[in-house]
Design an enzyme around this catalytic site. Structure first.
Site, PDB file in Angstrom:
ATOM      1  CB  ALA A  93       1.501  12.984  36.386  1.00  0.00           C
ATOM      2  CG  ASP A  94       4.423   8.306  39.005  1.00  0.00           C
ATOM      3  OD1 ASP A  94       4.154   9.269  39.757  1.00  0.00           O
ATOM      4  OD2 ASP A  94       5.538   7.755  39.001  1.00  0.00           O
ATOM      5  CB  SER A  95      -0.282   7.056  41.679  1.00  0.00           C
ATOM      6  OG  SER A  95       0.787   6.191  41.995  1.00  0.00           O
TER       7      SER A  95
END
Length: 140
Positions: A93-95
């Protein structure tokens, strides 16, 4: 540089010739090493507390629902282990993904998560605990 406060000693990796201990530490209970440079690992050693600690863990139903939403939002392949201790970053997951997960949780549980609280979420358990807290606060 080394510093000592009470029963804690901290040593940071500045030039080693400047290491100083400012106090005798016969009853050392906590050690913390940190560094400005990336080549020196951060190490923390803390003994288990003998005091009673009360923790507000999310209900198992809440945790299961959060796990389901996280798996769906991140399109985690079937068979990939996702547990309460799984970090969003380890799941890829990224931001933006994290924001979408929080939005999905808000919708599923009918709550609103403040940005400050959302930024503290690192693991699935963090998310479930926060959701449980917000749901309980809403019902009061």
């Amino acid at each position: 540089m080394a510093s000592l406060a009470g029963t804690t000693i901290s040593i940071s990796s500045r030039p080693w010739h400047s290491l100083q201990a400012t106090k005798e530490f016969s009853s050392l209970k906590s050690i913390s090493f940190s560094s400005i440079r990336k080549s020196f690992p951060a190490i923390r050693l803390r003994p288990a507390s003998s005091r009673l600690q009360i923790c507000c863990a999310a209900k198992s139903e809440t945790l299961e629902k959060v796990l389901k939403i996280v798996k769906k939002q991140l399109a985690v392949p079937e068979g990939t282990a996702v547990t309460a201790e799984s970090k969003f970053s380890e799941l890829g997951a990224d931001s933006l993904d994290t924001v979408e997960i929080v939005m999905g949780l808000e919708e599923a549980f009918g709550i609103s998560v403040e940005e400050e609280n959302a930024q503290r979420i690192v693991t699935v358990q963090d998310a479930a605990d926060l959701i449980q807290e917000l749901v309980e606060a809403k019902s009061c």
